[in-house]
Design a protein around this motif. Structure first.
Motif, short mmCIF file in Angstrom:
data_model
loop_
_atom_site.label_atom_id
_atom_site.label_comp_id
_atom_site.label_asym_id
_atom_site.label_seq_id
_atom_site.Cartn_x
_atom_site.Cartn_y
_atom_site.Cartn_z
N ALA A 4 0.65 -1.16 -0.36
CA ALA A 4 0.04 -0.46 -0.35
C ALA A 4 0.66 0.75 -0.35
O ALA A 4 2.38 0.98 0.61
CB ALA A 4 -1.13 0.01 1.21
N GLU A 5 0.09 2.01 -1.00
CA GLU A 5 0.69 3.69 -0.70
C GLU A 5 0.94 3.84 0.82
O GLU A 5 0.26 3.91 2.06
CB GLU A 5 0.27 4.82 -1.50
N PRO A 6 2.49 4.71 1.26
CA PRO A 6 2.06 5.29 3.06
C PRO A 6 0.58 6.52 2.65
O PRO A 6 0.56 7.12 1.92
CB PRO A 6 3.65 6.18 2.63
N ILE A 7 0.81 6.12 4.48
CA ILE A 7 -0.49 7.59 4.39
C ILE A 7 -0.05 8.39 4.66
O ILE A 7 0.48 8.64 5.48
CB ILE A 7 -1.27 6.25 5.43
N PRO A 8 -0.72 9.69 4.47
CA PRO A 8 -0.66 11.09 4.32
C PRO A 8 -0.16 11.31 5.86
O PRO A 8 -1.47 11.32 6.25
CB PRO A 8 -0.70 12.03 3.26
N VAL A 9 0.53 12.36 6.62
CA VAL A 9 0.50 12.13 7.77
C VAL A 9 0.59 13.93 7.83
O VAL A 9 2.23 14.20 7.67
CB VAL A 9 0.99 11.62 8.86
N VAL A 10 0.14 14.22 8.75
CA VAL A 10 0.41 16.13 9.46
C VAL A 10 0.10 15.63 11.02
O VAL A 10 -0.65 15.45 11.86
CB VAL A 10 -0.27 17.05 8.60
N ILE A 11 0.98 15.72 11.34
CA ILE A 11 1.39 15.81 12.85
C ILE A 11 1.18 17.35 13.91
O ILE A 11 2.06 18.36 13.20
CB ILE A 11 2.29 15.26 13.91
N ASP A 12 0.72 17.13 14.65
CA ASP A 12 0.53 19.01 15.46
C ASP A 12 0.98 18.67 17.07
O ASP A 12 -0.21 17.61 17.78
CB ASP A 12 -0.99 19.49 15.27
N CYS A 13 1.98 18.97 17.38
CA CYS A 13 2.29 18.26 19.11
C CYS A 13 2.78 19.48 19.21
O CYS A 13 2.71 20.90 19.54
CB CYS A 13 3.42 17.45 18.85
N ASP A 14 3.22 19.10 20.43
CA ASP A 14 3.45 19.94 21.77
C ASP A 14 4.50 19.36 22.33
O ASP A 14 5.12 19.25 23.69
CB ASP A 14 2.46 20.25 22.86
N THR A 15 5.65 18.90 21.43
CA THR A 15 7.23 18.05 22.10
C THR A 15 7.67 18.34 23.31
O THR A 15 8.19 19.46 23.50
CB THR A 15 7.80 17.79 20.51
N GLY A 16 7.59 17.84 24.73
CA GLY A 16 7.20 16.73 25.65
C GLY A 16 7.11 15.55 24.95
O GLY A 16 7.96 15.00 23.45
N VAL A 17 8.12 14.47 26.39
CA VAL A 17 8.62 13.28 25.53
C VAL A 17 7.53 12.34 25.36
O VAL A 17 8.48 12.25 24.15
CB VAL A 17 8.63 12.58 27.87
N ASP A 18 6.64 12.25 25.60
CA ASP A 18 5.87 11.44 24.50
C ASP A 18 5.37 11.99 23.06
O ASP A 18 5.34 10.79 22.41
CB ASP A 18 4.22 10.93 25.10
N ASP A 19 5.10 13.41 23.34
CA ASP A 19 5.43 13.70 21.99
C ASP A 19 6.45 12.54 20.68
O ASP A 19 6.66 12.61 19.70
CB ASP A 19 5.18 15.36 21.71
N ALA A 20 8.02 13.51 21.19
CA ALA A 20 8.88 12.98 21.09
C ALA A 20 8.90 11.42 20.60
O ALA A 20 9.37 10.84 19.32
CB ALA A 20 9.61 13.33 21.26
N LEU A 21 8.28 11.00 21.62
CA LEU A 21 8.50 8.82 21.08
C LEU A 21 7.18 9.43 19.82
O LEU A 21 7.24 8.38 18.55
CB LEU A 21 7.94 8.49 22.44
N ALA A 22 6.12 9.49 19.82
CA ALA A 22 4.97 9.91 18.64
C ALA A 22 5.96 10.05 17.78
O ALA A 22 6.09 8.97 16.09
CB ALA A 22 4.05 10.70 18.71
N LEU A 23 6.34 11.23 16.75
CA LEU A 23 7.25 11.60 16.44
C LEU A 23 8.50 10.81 15.95
O LEU A 23 8.40 10.45 14.46
CB LEU A 23 8.23 12.85 16.73
N LEU A 24 9.58 9.79 16.82
CA LEU A 24 10.46 8.38 16.34
C LEU A 24 9.78 8.01 15.61
O LEU A 24 10.15 7.76 14.60
CB LEU A 24 10.87 8.69 17.85
N PHE A 25 8.77 7.35 15.99
CA PHE A 25 7.23 6.74 14.79
C PHE A 25 7.64 6.93 14.20
O PHE A 25 7.15 5.94 12.56
CB PHE A 25 6.52 6.38 16.48
N ALA A 26 6.89 7.86 13.66
CA ALA A 26 6.34 8.41 12.28
C ALA A 26 7.21 9.06 11.61
O ALA A 26 6.81 8.45 9.77
CB ALA A 26 5.43 9.80 13.05
N VAL A 27 8.23 8.86 11.89
CA VAL A 27 9.45 9.14 10.74
C VAL A 27 10.22 7.95 10.19
O VAL A 27 10.64 7.58 9.38
CB VAL A 27 10.68 10.50 11.47
N ARG A 28 10.22 7.34 11.09
CA ARG A 28 10.85 5.72 10.41
C ARG A 28 9.30 4.78 10.29
O ARG A 28 10.30 3.06 10.22
CB ARG A 28 10.76 5.48 12.64
N HIS A 29 8.21 4.77 10.69
CA HIS A 29 6.88 3.26 9.86
C HIS A 29 7.25 3.75 8.78
O HIS A 29 7.23 4.67 8.18
CB HIS A 29 5.74 3.24 10.95
#
Length: 320
Positions: A4-29
């Motif tokens: 499947a084609e990758p899902i286009p995603v835009v993240i709005d965040c307040d980084t933040g420890v767990d927002d950082a965890l979310a960004l790490l996942f988003a850029v590597r999946h």
């Protein structure tokens, strides 16, 4: 996601420890195409959020994803940061180097509009923060909804809050903005505290990440170690928090949702910021006597496959 084609995603965040965890996942999946990141005050001040976001993307070896500064305070309330949870710098006081990357020369609402409308396929918008930027976007540029496939937001709670007994932090921080989000007119998934608190990475995995020689994986381990799941959790175990919402975009089968009416309490007092989720099997007297409004219908996450998301997160962050 295979083939499947990758899902286009835009993240709005307040980084933040767990927002950082979310960004790490988003850029590597491999199934996600992170098109932009916008920043808003919340876990720390907005300039700190921008700095932290750029730092995480740099440590993760991410492509040059555009990052923009957004609202420095809620629509009505004063800013009320959560440094007692995320450290004085918002990133667990890990002493990370200042980023060499720079934010885009534009504001968050403008970047959100461009990233959404320029996408060749509908975007999944993932707010993991107070919803101020999203409310401003929807009111300023309502045309963006034509290219938003779904909004998956981390916020709200069906049962117990954390900012107050009934209100979750992101919604409590800017209740009016959350109420605007619910008027978006696109499918919405609420990844709230009921599932947020349950996805915990075991201590052995956290220790392995922290021992990694790869900067992004090591950062994930350090962030998880700063974010203990609960006082009763095993040593070093860490909650994924916001990252679970991004896991739900990559693998929506990992959560169990119900389409339920949801509204945000805006009145002053102890219920302000509460997400009122109607789970009744039939209408009550309020509806029968015509005294109730018609809340938005939201796919509310009520259960989560914890092992599935932990394995998904680890495989993604530690993968090639």
């Amino acid at each position: 996601m295979d083939g499947a084609e990758p899902i286009p995603v835009v993240i709005d965040c307040d980084t933040g420890v767990d927002d950082a965890l979310a960004l790490l996942f988003a850029v590597r999946h491999p199934g996600l195409d992170l098109r932009a990141v916008t920043c808003v005050a919340g876990n720390t001040d907005v300039d700190g959020v921008v700095r932290n976001t750029l730092t995480v993307l740099e440590q993760a070896g991410a492509p040059q994803v555009p990052v923009a500064r957004g609202a420095e305070r809620p629509l009505i309330e004063p800013v009320r940061v959560a440094r007692h949870v995320h450290g004085s710098d918002g990133m667990g006081d890990l002493g990370l180097p200042a980023p060499t990357r720079r934010a885009a020369d534009t504001d968050a609402v403008t970047l959100l509009r461009h990233a959404i409308l320029s996408s060749p396929r509908p975007v999944t918008l993932v707010p993991t923060a107070p919803l101020t930027n999203i409310a401003l976007l929807l009111r300023t540029h309502p045309e963006v909804v034509r290219n938003i496939g779904r909004i998956v937001f981390m916020g709200g709670a069906v049962t117990t809050g954390n900012a107050t007994p009934v209100a979750e932090f992101n919604v409590w921080h800017d209740p009016e903005a959350a109420a605007v989000l619910l008027t978006a007119g696109v499918p919405i998934t609420m990844y709230g505290l009921d599932v947020f608190t349950r996805v915990v990475v075991p201590g052995a995995d956290v220790r392995r990440l922290r021992a990694s020689t790869e900067p992004g994986a090591r950062l994930a381990g350090d962030l998880l170690a700063h974010r203990p799941a609960s006082p009763a959790a095993e040593d070093d175990a860490g909650g994924l928090g916001d990252a679970g919402a991004v896991c739900a975009v990559a693998d929506p089968q990992g959560i169990t949702t119900r389409l339920l009416p949801v509204e945000v309490s805006l009145a002053p007092g102890p219920t302000r910021g509460q997400t009122v989720v109607d789970r009744r099997p039939r209408p009550g007297e309020s509806e029968i006597h015509g005294a109730s409004r018609t809340p938005a219908l939201v796919d509310v996450a009520l259960d989560v496959d914890v092992d599935r998301y932990v394995k998904l997160y680890l495989a993604t962050v530690e993968g090639p």
